[in-house]
Scaffold this active site. Structure first.
Site, PDB file in Angstrom:
ATOM      1  N   LYS A 175       0.723  -0.801   0.332  1.00  0.00           N
ATOM      2  CA  LYS A 175      -0.204  -0.014  -0.338  1.00  0.00           C
ATOM      3  C   LYS A 175       1.136   0.778   0.291  1.00  0.00           C
ATOM      4  CE  LYS A 175      -3.348   3.149   2.384  1.00  0.00           C
ATOM      5  NZ  LYS A 175      -2.670   4.139   2.340  1.00  0.00           N
ATOM      6  N   GLU A 251      10.503   2.312  10.583  1.00  0.00           N
ATOM      7  CA  GLU A 251      11.041   2.960  10.254  1.00  0.00           C
ATOM      8  C   GLU A 251      10.461   3.795  10.629  1.00  0.00           C
ATOM      9  OE1 GLU A 251      13.148   6.325   8.899  1.00  0.00           O
ATOM     10  OE2 GLU A 251      13.383   4.575   7.277  1.00  0.00           O
ATOM     11  N   CYS A 285      14.075  10.919   6.806  1.00  0.00           N
ATOM     12  CA  CYS A 285      13.529  10.803   8.112  1.00  0.00           C
ATOM     13  C   CYS A 285      15.388  10.574   8.461  1.00  0.00           C
ATOM     14  CB  CYS A 285      13.630   9.059   8.230  1.00  0.00           C
ATOM     15  SG  CYS A 285      14.666   7.953   7.176  1.00  0.00           S
ATOM     16  N   GLU A 379      10.043  17.782  14.464  1.00  0.00           N
ATOM     17  CA  GLU A 379      10.861  17.181  13.186  1.00  0.00           C
ATOM     18  C   GLU A 379      10.492  17.878  12.024  1.00  0.00           C
ATOM     19  OE1 GLU A 379      11.736  13.086  10.369  1.00  0.00           O
ATOM     20  OE2 GLU A 379      10.121  13.201  11.726  1.00  0.00           O
TER      21      GLU A 379
END
Length: 489
Positions: A175, A251, A285, A379
């Site tokens: 997906k 992750e 990331c 972040e």
């Protein structure tokens, strides 16, 4: 190779999703429509998982040389269609040409590593505490793996799970993120189809997370869910997986630190920080989030950094010399602008940038930041660099570890042992000396600590994630069960 990506892919067939809703895929820079896909339903998802389950039973027993041959053919197909793939990465995810090339090469490298896995499904023969018994340990595929791919590095981060899963005898249902349904999923159906992968082993479902997001995890068929994305969503997926006794490889986000110690080579450190911060607009990331600089070199570092940041070219990602392209959508731009405004109101100073046009946020450098400001706490995931001074080693270690993330990081110093000692103090899954935080090699363990995820990708470590062990013992001579049996005779 099929290039019509307006359909989903189930059991070797391109077909429309069963939902009445349409999903429009747009270019984040030009905002032009790329493709419209009829969304999938829970019934489509069920068919995909059933096709994968049936196909995997046979694929698990396929000879290793045949598994490897398919993956080698996948690499050939990818290289033959490199320009097509690069074009889609650029126009769908807003990648610059430089980033798209790098993403493509990283994908080839992980694919090459995966071609070794069919011959690395190693077992063991071990001694037993029982006379006449032999203990065997077999490494087997898990079965079916559900893969949820992200929008920032969709091509690489999808194949990072797809290739090892197929190589170790599993089947997959993918997906992709709604912003990148092609490069995060559908394009792989086309590539693996052209490479001759048996039908049913790869299936791609395009649908809204609100409609099928939970079901891809809770469905009884998959034994592992591989997810790359935000910590918030990852926490939810991990909760669903755990409740249903499934493995998960997660992750997730990061608040990665870059530390320039007082004996750092300023020129080298600035170059590293510029790359680690602004590569792919900071939408990585592993991207640097907080740049800590010792107060003795802070002013020189900041001035050098600001001057070089002014030379970054931003705008159209299709131009080969563009350094910084668009963010994936306007929501991301507005979120970052809000944190900039809040941090400036608390005393931070914008030295470069700070403005946005459409989805393009100018490369921005902000000084006079402290570790409590929104830009430091959150972040950023965008092209905004914040510089924070520090005085003592213990201070920067405490600030670095203040937030519940631990994905990547970097420490710069001419004194390698000083940098290494500090690196050991940072609670993170990966950290690099005299480099920047964006590093990924196909044979090295990739993953984070704390809120940055669970498990490790790449190399021998992904084998542990995508396989399971079976203990099989063989009693070669009659076993003496002692008085339990002897008194019965």
């Amino acid at each position: 190779m099929n290039t019509d990506f307006s359909n989903i892919y189930i059991n070797g067939e391109w077909r429309k999703g069963s939902s009445d809703s349409l999903m429009k895929n747009t270019n984040p820079f030009t905002e032009e429509e790329l493709v419209t896909i009829q969304a999938a339903t829970k019934e489509d998802l069920d068919e995909a998982y059933e096709a994968a389950r049936i196909a995997q039973a046979e694929w698990a027993n396929e000879l290793p040389q045949n598994k490897r041959a398919v993956l080698e053919k996948v690499a050939d197909v990818m290289q033959e269609n490199e320009e097509l793939i690069l074009d889609w990465i650029i126009k769908e995810s807003g990648s610059t040409y430089m980033k798209a090339i790098s993403e493509f090469r990283a994908s080839i490298n992980i694919l090459k590593e995966s071609t070794t896995y069919p011959y690395r499904m190693e077992g063991k023969i071990l001694p037993s505490q029982t006379a006449g018994k032999e203990n065997r340990v077999y490494r087997n595929p898990l079965g079916v793996i559900g893969i949820i791919s992200p929008w920032n590095f969709p091509f690489h981060l999808a194949i990072r799970s797809i290739a090892p899963a197929i190589a170790t005898g599993n089947a997959v249902v993918i997906k992709p993120a709604t912003d990148t349904p092609v490069t995060g999923g559908l394009i792989f159906a086309s590539i693996f189809e052209a490479a001759g992968l048996p039908k049913g082993l790869i299936n791609v479902i395009v649908g809204r997370g609100s409609e099928i997001g939970d079901e891809i995890v809770t469905h009884p068929t998959p034994r592992l869910i591989s997810f790359t994305g935000s910590t918030e969503v990852g926490r939810h997926i991990g909760e669903l997986a755990g409740k249903n006794l499934k493995k998960s490889a997660l992750e997730l986000g990061g608040n990665n630190v870059f530390i320039a110690l007082k004996e750092a080579d300023i020129d080298q450190a600035v170059d590293s920080a510029l790359f680690g911060k602004f590569y792919h607009q900071g939408q990585i990331c592993m991207a640097i989030n907080r740049i800590f600089v010792h107060q003795d070199i802070y002013e020189e570092f900041a001035e050098t950094f600001v001057q070089r940041a002014k030379n970054l070219k931003f705008g159209d990602p299709s131009k080969k010399d563009t350094n910084v392209g668009p963010l994936i959508n306007r929501d991301q731009v507005d979120r970052i602008l809000k944190d900039i405004e809040a941090s400036v109101s608390q005393g931070a100073k914008i030295r470069v940038g700070g403005n946005a046009e459409g989805n393009v946020l100018e490369p921005t450098v902000i000084t006079d930041v402290n570790n409590e400001m929104p830009l430091a706490k959150n972040e950023i995931f965008g092209p905004v660099a914040i510089l924070i001074p520090f005085e003592k080693d213990e201070d920067v270690v405490q600030m670095a570890n203040a937030y519940p993330y631990g994905l990547s990081g970097a420490v710069h110093s001419k004194n390698i042992e000083h940098a290494t000692d500090m690196a050991h103090e940072i609670h993170t899954g990966m950290i690099h000396i005299n480099d920047q935080s964006v590093n990924d090699e196909p044979h090295m363990p990739f993953g984070g600590e704390k809120d940055s995820g669970l498990g490790r990708f790449n190399g021998e470590w992904v084998l542990e994630e995508f396989t399971t062990l079976k203990w099989l013992s063989v009693q070669r001579t009659p076993r003496n069960y002692g008085p339990f049996i002897s008194q019965l005779k």
